[in-house]
Motif scaffolding. Sequence first.
Motif, PDB file in Angstrom:
ATOM      1  N   ASP A  90       0.837  -1.201   0.000  1.00  0.00           N
ATOM      2  CA  ASP A  90       0.000   0.000   0.000  1.00  0.00           C
ATOM      3  C   ASP A  90       0.876   1.256   0.000  1.00  0.00           C
ATOM      4  OD1 ASP A  90      -1.938  -1.890   0.194  1.00  0.00           O
ATOM      5  OD2 ASP A  90      -2.922  -1.065   1.969  1.00  0.00           O
ATOM      6  N   CYS A  91       1.974   1.209   0.738  1.00  0.00           N
ATOM      7  CA  CYS A  91       2.919   2.328   0.745  1.00  0.00           C
ATOM      8  C   CYS A  91       3.517   2.541  -0.644  1.00  0.00           C
ATOM      9  CB  CYS A  91       4.048   2.077   1.749  1.00  0.00           C
ATOM     10  SG  CYS A  91       3.571   2.166   3.481  1.00  0.00           S
ATOM     11  N   VAL A  92       3.842   1.467  -1.310  1.00  0.00           N
ATOM     12  CA  VAL A  92       4.421   1.548  -2.653  1.00  0.00           C
ATOM     13  C   VAL A  92       3.451   2.265  -3.592  1.00  0.00           C
ATOM     14  CG1 VAL A  92       5.149   0.209  -4.664  1.00  0.00           C
ATOM     15  CG2 VAL A  92       5.861  -0.497  -2.364  1.00  0.00           C
ATOM     16  N   ILE A  93       2.199   1.865  -3.551  1.00  0.00           N
ATOM     17  CA  ILE A  93       1.186   2.480  -4.414  1.00  0.00           C
ATOM     18  C   ILE A  93       1.015   3.954  -4.078  1.00  0.00           C
ATOM     19  CG2 ILE A  93      -1.297   2.509  -4.883  1.00  0.00           C
ATOM     20  CD1 ILE A  93      -1.197  -0.567  -4.599  1.00  0.00           C
ATOM     21  N   ALA A  94       0.922   4.267  -2.798  1.00  0.00           N
ATOM     22  CA  ALA A  94       0.719   5.653  -2.378  1.00  0.00           C
ATOM     23  C   ALA A  94       1.900   6.528  -2.784  1.00  0.00           C
ATOM     24  CB  ALA A  94       0.518   5.705  -0.862  1.00  0.00           C
ATOM     25  N   ASP A  95       3.122   6.041  -2.589  1.00  0.00           N
ATOM     26  CA  ASP A  95       4.307   6.801  -2.990  1.00  0.00           C
ATOM     27  C   ASP A  95       4.306   7.068  -4.493  1.00  0.00           C
ATOM     28  OD1 ASP A  95       5.454   7.060  -0.474  1.00  0.00           O
ATOM     29  OD2 ASP A  95       6.523   5.161  -0.616  1.00  0.00           O
ATOM     30  N   THR A  96       3.938   6.063  -5.256  1.00  0.00           N
ATOM     31  CA  THR A  96       3.965   6.174  -6.712  1.00  0.00           C
ATOM     32  C   THR A  96       2.933   7.172  -7.221  1.00  0.00           C
ATOM     33  OG1 THR A  96       4.672   3.865  -6.870  1.00  0.00           O
ATOM     34  CG2 THR A  96       3.824   4.889  -8.871  1.00  0.00           C
ATOM     35  N   LEU A  97       1.732   7.141  -6.665  1.00  0.00           N
ATOM     36  CA  LEU A  97       0.651   7.983  -7.166  1.00  0.00           C
ATOM     37  C   LEU A  97       0.655   9.393  -6.590  1.00  0.00           C
ATOM     38  CD1 LEU A  97      -2.315   5.424  -7.158  1.00  0.00           C
ATOM     39  CD2 LEU A  97      -0.992   6.220  -9.123  1.00  0.00           C
ATOM     40  N   CYS A  98       1.063   9.535  -5.334  1.00  0.00           N
ATOM     41  CA  CYS A  98       0.921  10.825  -4.647  1.00  0.00           C
ATOM     42  C   CYS A  98       2.225  11.586  -4.471  1.00  0.00           C
ATOM     43  CB  CYS A  98       0.298  10.613  -3.262  1.00  0.00           C
ATOM     44  SG  CYS A  98      -1.314   9.823  -3.283  1.00  0.00           S
ATOM     45  N   GLY A  99       3.351  10.930  -4.746  1.00  0.00           N
ATOM     46  CA  GLY A  99       4.642  11.491  -4.387  1.00  0.00           C
ATOM     47  C   GLY A  99       4.901  12.903  -4.863  1.00  0.00           C
ATOM     48  N   ASN A 100       4.615  13.187  -6.134  1.00  0.00           N
ATOM     49  CA  ASN A 100       4.927  14.505  -6.682  1.00  0.00           C
ATOM     50  C   ASN A 100       4.100  15.612  -6.030  1.00  0.00           C
ATOM     51  OD1 ASN A 100       6.809  13.405  -8.429  1.00  0.00           O
ATOM     52  ND2 ASN A 100       5.358  13.182 -10.107  1.00  0.00           N
ATOM     53  N   ILE A 101       2.796  15.364  -5.885  1.00  0.00           N
ATOM     54  CA  ILE A 101       1.934  16.357  -5.242  1.00  0.00           C
ATOM     55  C   ILE A 101       2.296  16.495  -3.771  1.00  0.00           C
ATOM     56  CG2 ILE A 101      -0.445  16.942  -4.644  1.00  0.00           C
ATOM     57  CD1 ILE A 101       0.112  17.186  -7.592  1.00  0.00           C
ATOM     58  N   ALA A 102       2.565  15.360  -3.109  1.00  0.00           N
ATOM     59  CA  ALA A 102       2.874  15.370  -1.676  1.00  0.00           C
ATOM     60  C   ALA A 102       4.122  16.185  -1.380  1.00  0.00           C
ATOM     61  CB  ALA A 102       3.040  13.943  -1.178  1.00  0.00           C
ATOM     62  N   ALA A 103       5.084  16.172  -2.286  1.00  0.00           N
ATOM     63  CA  ALA A 103       6.324  16.918  -2.070  1.00  0.00           C
ATOM     64  C   ALA A 103       6.060  18.413  -1.929  1.00  0.00           C
ATOM     65  CB  ALA A 103       7.289  16.652  -3.216  1.00  0.00           C
TER      66      ALA A 103
END
Length: 316
Positions: A255-268
């Motif tokens: 689940d962390c892998v998916i979240a990092d992949t999909l949200c990472g750019n916006i989250a930064a």
Amino acid sequence: MTLVKPVFVCGNSRSGTTVLAKSLSRLEGAFMFDELHYYDELASKKNWYDKRSIMDCLYSRYKSGYFGSRTQPVTCPWVGLNAGENPLKVMFDQVSAELNCPILIEQTPANVRFIPEILATFPDARIIVLVRDYRDVLLSQKSKWKRKFRGRAKTPWLETIRAFVNYNPILIALIWKKNYQKIPSSESVLCLRYEDLITDPEKQLSVVCTFVDEPFDPAILDVDFVGSSLSNDSSSRGFSSTNTGNWKKSLPYLDCVIADTLCGNIAADFGYHRQNHSFFTCLVAFMSRMFGVLLKLPFLVFLNRHRLRAQLRYSR
């Protein structure tokens, strides 16, 4: 006539909107609605139902709460609703006059997707957008169905089942990303990180009070901190910093892998740091969770049918 000061507290679900709204409701002359879900549910039905029916639904949610309105509907006593009037604006004006409360706080999380519509109806509104680490959001959503057994026994069983079925890291991560992609840059909008709020509440609430043009009152720090998906409600009060970073020990790795992949750019953009994962790891994660989406799809559509219309309108 009371001058209404609308305050909308919104953000992704499970991001602390309720505790912030409860805190602000302790300001002098403030009143907090239960979640009204006007923009994401009722506004999209204006071509199907007349405004009087929508007004009755809003009034029921005001008097009985969001869930209570389904079993205890109340007919709105207010008359004289003109064809051009917005039902939510009528609600705000009437409630403000009835309670003599100029500050009205609406805390439907989904309003984050309708900020332009809110400002079109309430040009003087103040909108506070809460942002929370997407991985903690996933963890909270994963356990949201347990709220019925952790202090909110009145939650309908259908809503508990819906919360259980709704969880899938791909869908939750996509919703998180979508919610924070369209936040307009405006003097009427304040973005606030949930982690900053609970670790330094006095400083952050001072900023919020300045934003809504109200003096800071230490009483707003004394709020019941309930509603967590990870622990039972307790009688303790005040803000707790324990509800952050729990994803590191409790959220499944895939689940962390998916979240990092999909949200990472916006989250930064909000100061959240993602981990990098190999292509093979991402492939395994997405394939395993997509299977779950396909299995749940008929139930997802059925249990969320009343909100799909607004979701489709927003995604255009």
